[in-house]
Design a protein around this motif. Structure first.
Motif, PDB file in Angstrom:
ATOM      1  N   SER A 192      42.385  37.144  58.472  1.00 31.28           N
ATOM      2  CA  SER A 192      43.825  37.151  58.223  1.00 31.28           C
ATOM      3  C   SER A 192      44.194  37.690  56.851  1.00 31.28           C
ATOM      4  O   SER A 192      45.337  38.079  56.616  1.00 31.28           O
ATOM      5  N   GLY A 193      43.234  37.734  55.937  1.00 27.66           N
ATOM      6  CA  GLY A 193      43.512  38.252  54.604  1.00 27.66           C
ATOM      7  C   GLY A 193      43.335  39.753  54.482  1.00 27.66           C
ATOM      8  O   GLY A 193      43.541  40.317  53.407  1.00 27.66           O
ATOM      9  N   LEU A 221      40.373  35.872  49.787  1.00 25.79           N
ATOM     10  CA  LEU A 221      39.478  36.066  50.914  1.00 25.79           C
ATOM     11  C   LEU A 221      40.040  37.147  51.833  1.00 25.79           C
ATOM     12  O   LEU A 221      41.207  37.106  52.211  1.00 25.79           O
ATOM     13  N   LEU A 222      39.191  38.092  52.200  1.00 26.23           N
ATOM     14  CA  LEU A 222      39.601  39.108  53.168  1.00 26.23           C
ATOM     15  C   LEU A 222      39.196  38.704  54.581  1.00 26.23           C
ATOM     16  O   LEU A 222      39.993  38.779  55.516  1.00 26.23           O
ATOM     17  N   ASP A 259      37.730  34.706  60.715  1.00 26.72           N
ATOM     18  CA  ASP A 259      39.027  34.750  60.045  1.00 26.72           C
ATOM     19  C   ASP A 259      39.113  36.066  59.294  1.00 26.72           C
ATOM     20  O   ASP A 259      38.337  36.302  58.387  1.00 26.72           O
TER      21      ASP A 259
END
Lengths: 110, 118
Positions: free
Chosen positions: B58-59, B45-46, B56
């Motif tokens: 965080s990726g 997940l990006l 989110d």
């Protein structure tokens, strides 16, 4: 050690065979997904489950929350079932973030 | 059947160029995801959005990647400047989080953008 592990990595079967793909996880989850990725690359969600068992056609998915384990079964396998099957978990504390297994490459020969 | 639409399907460009990938989620879905798939890392997940707000990322490498949802029908993922290690298939997916339970229903994936950075 990955948080989500699948076995086997590769599986070859003859048409008609019963197939089982396993998924073990090491974290608390709110749901587990089984995905299918076709040879052309497209990804389809097969099941989302948080307890018990679900069935759709020849596909059956089960989950044992206490043992942190899920299985995907294919009955009467067919060459068109050849694909990569991916297990993914939604962790309890991760919002909507999925953590993926590495996938199982299934080949069903006629 | 409603589908998630991604463009372009394929992109080949030289290192250093800006790359923009677009996604049209399924109408009515309130959550949009960007994933990257490589042989080495698998699916990861990006970033994801809920009601167009980033929840989110965080990726995602922050120095060169950016993700936005200018409106409910369009999500974009940009890489600037692109590098060969960004070569991958990028998937967009959309889903519905039920307001009463907060539970995410099964996601629907687009066909992906196959990106090659030379």
């Amino acid at each position: 050690k990955n948080e989500v592990e699948q076995s086997p990595q590769n599986l070859t079967a003859q048409e008609g065979e019963f197939i089982t793909i396993n998924c073990s996880y090491s974290v608390g989850i709110s749901a587990l997904h089984w995905l299918q990725q076709h040879p052309g690359g497209g990804i389809v969600s097969l099941f989302m489950l948080s307890s018990g068992k679900k069935k759709h056609g020849r596909l059956i998915a089960t989950i044992n929350i206490q043992e942190k384990h899920s299985s995907l079964h294919i009955t009467a396998s067919h060459p068109r079932d050849s694909a990569v099957y991916i297990c993914a978990v939604l962790q309890e504390t991760s919002g909507s973030r999925l953590t993926f297994g590495e996938g199982t490459q299934l080949t069903v020969n006629p | 059947d409603a589908r998630v639409t991604q463009t372009p399907r394929h992109k080949v460009t030289e290192m250093g160029q800006e790359v923009t990938m677009r996604c049209q989620p399924i109408l009515g879905h309130n959550t949009v995801f960007w994933y990257r798939q490589t042989m080495m890392q698998g699916l990861e997940l990006l970033a994801y959005f809920r009601n167009r707000a980033p929840l989110d990322d965080s990726g995602m490498p922050k120095d060169r990647f950016s993700a936005e949802m200018p409106d409910a029908t369009l999500a974009t993922l940009k890489i600037q400047p692109s590098e060969p290690r960004d070569s991958a298939v990028y998937f967009c997916a959309s889903g519905l989080v039920l307001p009463r339970t907060g539970r995410l229903q099964p996601q629907h994936f687009g066909d992906g953008t196959r990106l090659s950075i030379l």
